[in-house]
Motif scaffolding. Structure first.
Motif, mmCIF file in Angstrom:
data_model
loop_
_atom_site.group_PDB
_atom_site.id
_atom_site.type_symbol
_atom_site.label_atom_id
_atom_site.label_comp_id
_atom_site.label_asym_id
_atom_site.label_seq_id
_atom_site.Cartn_x
_atom_site.Cartn_y
_atom_site.Cartn_z
ATOM 1 N N ASP A 429 42.006 43.277 31.599
ATOM 2 C CA ASP A 429 41.999 41.818 31.722
ATOM 3 C C ASP A 429 41.169 41.323 32.903
ATOM 4 N N PHE A 430 41.445 41.853 34.093
ATOM 5 C CA PHE A 430 40.817 41.315 35.305
ATOM 6 C C PHE A 430 39.295 41.322 35.227
ATOM 7 N N PRO A 431 38.650 42.442 34.898
ATOM 8 C CA PRO A 431 37.185 42.391 34.813
ATOM 9 C C PRO A 431 36.683 41.504 33.683
ATOM 10 N N ALA A 432 37.443 41.408 32.582
ATOM 11 C CA ALA A 432 37.021 40.533 31.478
ATOM 12 C C ALA A 432 37.025 39.077 31.912
ATOM 13 N N GLU A 433 38.044 38.685 32.664
ATOM 14 C CA GLU A 433 38.157 37.296 33.108
ATOM 15 C C GLU A 433 37.031 36.924 34.072
ATOM 16 N N PHE A 434 36.790 37.780 35.062
ATOM 17 C CA PHE A 434 35.811 37.412 36.082
ATOM 18 C C PHE A 434 34.376 37.702 35.654
ATOM 19 N N ARG A 435 34.179 38.541 34.663
ATOM 20 C CA ARG A 435 32.838 38.656 34.082
ATOM 21 C C ARG A 435 32.415 37.311 33.503
ATOM 22 N N ALA A 436 33.359 36.622 32.855
ATOM 23 C CA ALA A 436 33.051 35.313 32.278
ATOM 24 C C ALA A 436 32.862 34.254 33.357
ATOM 25 N N LEU A 437 33.759 34.240 34.339
ATOM 26 C CA LEU A 437 33.705 33.203 35.374
ATOM 27 C C LEU A 437 32.535 33.394 36.325
ATOM 28 N N LEU A 438 31.984 34.606 36.380
ATOM 29 C CA LEU A 438 30.826 34.889 37.233
ATOM 30 C C LEU A 438 29.596 35.198 36.389
ATOM 31 N N HIS A 439 29.528 34.597 35.222
ATOM 32 C CA HIS A 439 28.401 34.830 34.319
ATOM 33 C C HIS A 439 27.081 34.473 34.999
ATOM 34 N N GLY A 440 26.094 35.339 34.819
ATOM 35 C CA GLY A 440 24.779 35.093 35.392
ATOM 36 C C GLY A 440 24.605 35.620 36.799
ATOM 37 N N VAL A 441 25.646 36.260 37.344
ATOM 38 C CA VAL A 441 25.609 36.791 38.710
ATOM 39 C C VAL A 441 25.598 38.319 38.639
ATOM 40 N N PRO A 442 24.841 39.011 39.503
ATOM 41 C CA PRO A 442 24.884 40.485 39.514
ATOM 42 C C PRO A 442 26.295 40.971 39.871
ATOM 43 N N LEU A 443 26.891 41.741 38.979
ATOM 44 C CA LEU A 443 28.270 42.195 39.153
ATOM 45 C C LEU A 443 28.364 43.700 38.984
ATOM 46 N N ARG A 444 29.339 44.269 39.700
ATOM 47 C CA ARG A 444 29.820 45.612 39.387
ATOM 48 C C ARG A 444 31.338 45.586 39.455
ATOM 49 N N TYR A 445 31.956 46.426 38.645
ATOM 50 C CA TYR A 445 33.407 46.407 38.503
ATOM 51 C C TYR A 445 34.008 47.661 39.122
ATOM 52 N N VAL A 446 35.018 47.454 39.953
ATOM 53 C CA VAL A 446 35.657 48.541 40.683
ATOM 54 C C VAL A 446 37.140 48.543 40.325
ATOM 55 N N ASP A 447 37.647 49.701 39.924
ATOM 56 C CA ASP A 447 39.069 49.826 39.611
ATOM 57 C C ASP A 447 39.833 50.051 40.910
ATOM 58 N N LEU A 448 40.418 48.990 41.433
ATOM 59 C CA LEU A 448 41.062 49.045 42.741
ATOM 60 C C LEU A 448 42.265 49.982 42.753
ATOM 61 N N LYS A 449 42.782 50.320 41.595
ATOM 62 C CA LYS A 449 43.935 51.223 41.546
ATOM 63 C C LYS A 449 43.559 52.649 41.898
ATOM 64 N N GLN A 450 42.242 52.957 41.919
ATOM 65 C CA GLN A 450 41.877 54.351 42.142
ATOM 66 C C GLN A 450 40.541 54.558 42.844
ATOM 67 N N GLU A 451 39.882 53.485 43.289
ATOM 68 C CA GLU A 451 38.578 53.703 43.905
ATOM 69 C C GLU A 451 38.156 52.504 44.739
ATOM 70 N N ALA A 452 37.219 52.773 45.650
ATOM 71 C CA ALA A 452 36.543 51.725 46.415
ATOM 72 C C ALA A 452 35.075 52.112 46.495
ATOM 73 N N VAL A 453 34.197 51.131 46.349
ATOM 74 C CA VAL A 453 32.754 51.371 46.342
ATOM 75 C C VAL A 453 32.133 50.602 47.502
ATOM 76 N N PHE A 454 31.238 51.277 48.229
ATOM 77 C CA PHE A 454 30.574 50.667 49.378
ATOM 78 C C PHE A 454 29.065 50.824 49.198
ATOM 79 N N PRO A 455 28.380 49.750 48.786
ATOM 80 C CA PRO A 455 26.938 49.828 48.543
ATOM 81 C C PRO A 455 26.149 49.967 49.839
#
Length: 639
Positions: A429-455
């Motif tokens: 649900d969470f990534p589906a919701e914010f993919r729509a609300l942030l449409h047109g913006v460069p996005l990456r999705y991180v599963d906070l239950k098991q990972e953290a990403v640092f670009p």
């Protein structure tokens, strides 16, 4: 139409518009809404949709709802545009009900039917959010109007519109399949009034609307060798669930679930619902009486069409071939209130003026109370939307998304990391919701239950609420880099979304380095680990760098805890940060939770490695000459 009648109609339409269009921020917005909005936004950008969002039976839905929602988004590319579009179609349905009842049963029937549809709690709820089936009322009312003009008034060209509205409704949501049976019955009953040339034209035009979806299904059939389907019901059986559900949706029963178990409801709520439902039942009985008594009159034939319309979805789901849900009966709401209006108009025309005044006064009071039931429930939802089934309102989610957009615009960040419950917009649900609300913006999705990403580059992090956390939540890792967080609180509790700008290479210090860093065949490098919480809490972190380019593969880690004798005493596998999202310079911390035994023979060690999923094909560890040197790295952990 007199000025008085026009004033009545405008008042009803204004009432319907206010309750459907006011406070677009206070609407539901979950995964299906997000996926549908994303598809519509993509279409408004010029990407033609061949399919809709996925359904519970395995097949995707037709793209009709995507096409319709793309229309307002072309004008205003904002979630509120699609939300308000749903409400406007609901108002159109109210107007159509008034026209239909007025034409054949008089002003009294029209005022009653349109008012009931305008203030019905479930009709309002299903007109206030982005959802495919919420588009149905306007088109099924159009289907009914065209049916009456064709079969009752013998204006045969309207058969084209009748069939076209049917095709649109079925492609909006498969629940409208019941109208196919209703249409077949009407074609048989009124066969002498059918011009088969117009029928053929309607079928041909309807088929053209389905061509893109049929082409998609055919392409998928050829590629996959079939079309996978799941009914969700192992053994079809006869059930009266459909009768119960249509009673609920017409009376307003069950709406309190949106406000939560502690919601006490509205005074005399049950009595109000009973009166509302009694008028609908009386309307159905009146239709039967009318048909039996004067079958050739236009008023009776119109009542017959409305009765078929009302009963068709119930008949389809009496044989329970798939579990029915309350929203499957949205299309029947206008029919029920039309029949209620018909019997009310008949009764009102037969009583003396003083009795009529009392009756209309009572109707206005009951209608106002139905509206109050919905308004009272929404007031409770506004104070604590998480207490029941309503969930976090669109306005709160949109505020968090807009906050992330502003930071992206105001800083040197180049992307937004959407970190929360899940990382796959097609499944969570969470990534589906914010993919729509942030449409047109460069996005990456991180599963906070098991990972953290640092670009390696500056970014913006949008953190889900703490309700998404579990035993292996990586939320604390994002709190290590210094910086101020913007919070977007959810009313009624302590939950909030958080947004902040994160500098480049903000990775927390590696607790224990792995020297030299092993290189895997997928160009992943294991660079460190953190075992400080392993023996006490079972929490284990792996620091790693992905390949410099995205990888289409899906990888999982395995973690085997070994005792001093080399015996495996605990194990956990988990998904790695998704390969298609890998970027050069990323550092990923994958977190796992293991059920570590209380007693462990020293010295312990951890054997870790990766494999492809779902093939379970090992990813070899490479030696200095880039030759496979094993499937795992064993790390001594000490005492």
């Amino acid at each position: 139409m007199t000025r008085r009648e026009l004033a009545l109609l405008l008042a009803i339409l204004l009432l319907a518009a206010v309750v459907r269009l006011a406070r677009p921020d206070l609407t539901e917005f979950k995964a299906d809404e997000g996926r549908l909005l994303t598809a519509a936004l993509m279409m408004s950008d010029g990407q033609f949709a061949l399919r809709g969002i996925s359904s519970s039976v395995g097949l995707p839905n037709a793209p009709m709802s995507v096409w319709l929602y793309a229309l307002p988004l072309v004008v205003w590319s904002h979630p509120y545009a699609a939300t308000l579009f749903t409400g406007l179609l609901g108002v159109v349905a109210v107007g159509g009900v008034y026209w239909l009842a007025r034409r054949y049963w008089g002003i009294g029937a029209a005022v009653c039917a349109a008012t009931m549809l305008a203030v019905s709690p479930w009709a309002i709820v299903f007109s206030r959010k982005i959802w495919a089936q919420n588009l149905l009322p306007a088109f099924v009312v159009g289907w009914a109007i065209a049916a009456v003009l064709t079969y009752v008034e013998r204006r045969r060209a309207f058969l084209i519109l009748h069939i076209l509205c049917l095709a649109i409704a079925v492609q909006i949501h498969p629940g409208a399949i019941s109208l196919v049976l209703a249409t077949l019955l009407l074609l048989i009953v009124f066969r002498r009034r059918v011009d088969w040339r117009y029928l053929a034209a309607g079928v041909l035009l309807s088929a053209l609307t389905a061509v893109p979806f049929l082409w998609y299904l055919w392409s998928r059939f050829r590629a996959d060798g079939g079309l996978a389907m799941a009914s969700g019901q192992s053994s079809p059986h006869f059930s009266f669930d459909a009768v119960s559900l249509i009673s609920d949706i017409l009376s307003g029963q069950g709406i309190a679930a949106l406000a939560g178990p502690n919601y006490n409801g509205f005074p005399a709520e049950s009595a109000i619902r009973l009166l509302w439902l009694a008028l609908v039942v009386a309307g159905a009985g009146w239709a039967v009486w009318k048909i039996a008594r004067t079958p050739r009159e236009p008023a009776a034939q119109t009542a017959f069409i409305c009765l078929v319309w009302l009963l068709a979805p119930v008949a389809v789901f009496l044989w329970q071939w798939t579990p029915p849900y309350i929203h499957y009966f949205i299309l029947a709401i206008p029919a029920a209130f039309l029949l209620a209006g018909g019997v009310w108009g008949e009764m009102a025309s037969r009583v003396r003026p003083p009795v009529k005044v009392v009756a209309w006064s009572a109707f206005v009071v009951v209608s106002a109370l139905q509206l109050a039931i919905w308004a009272n429930m929404m007031a409770v939802v506004a104070r604590d939307p998480m207490a029941g089934g309503f969930g976090i309102p669109l306005g709160v989610k949109l505020a968090a998304a807009d906050g992330a957009r502003r930071l992206l615009d105001d800083t040197d960040a180049i992307e937004i990391l959407v970190a929360g419950d899940g990382a796959n917009p097609e499944q969570q649900d969470f990534p589906a919701e914010f993919r729509a609300l942030l449409h047109g913006v460069p996005l990456r999705y991180v599963d906070l239950k098991q990972e953290a990403v640092f670009p390696a580059t500056p970014s913006v992090v949008l953190l889900d609420t703490s309700a998404a956390d579990g035993p292996s939540s990586a939320r604390d890792l994002y709190l290590v880099p210094s910086g101020e967080w913007d919070s977007f609180a959810i009313p009624g509790g302590d939950l909030a979304y958080s947004v902040r700008a994160m500098p480049a290479a903000a990775t927390p210090s590696i607790v224990s380095n792995i020297e030299p860093p092993p290189l895997l065949a997928n160009f992943v490098r294991l660079i460190g680990y953190d075992d400080r919480r392993l023996l006490g809490e079972g929490v284990w972190d792996i620091y790693w760098r992905p390949a410099d380019n995205p990888d289409a593969g899906d990888y999982h880690f395995f973690n085997h805890l070994l005792d001093g004798a080399g015996r495996r005493v605990a194990q956990v596998d988990g998904a790695a940060f998704a390969g298609p999202q890998w970027r050069a310079g990323d550092v990923v911390i994958s977190r796992f939770w293991l059920a570590v035994p209380n007693e462990l023979d020293p010295p312990p060690a951890m054997s870790i490695g990766m494999y492809r999923f779902p093939s379970i094909e090992s990813v070899p560890i490479l030696d200095e000459a880039a030759n496979p040197a094993g499937d795992a790295v064993t790390i001594p952990l000490g005492d």
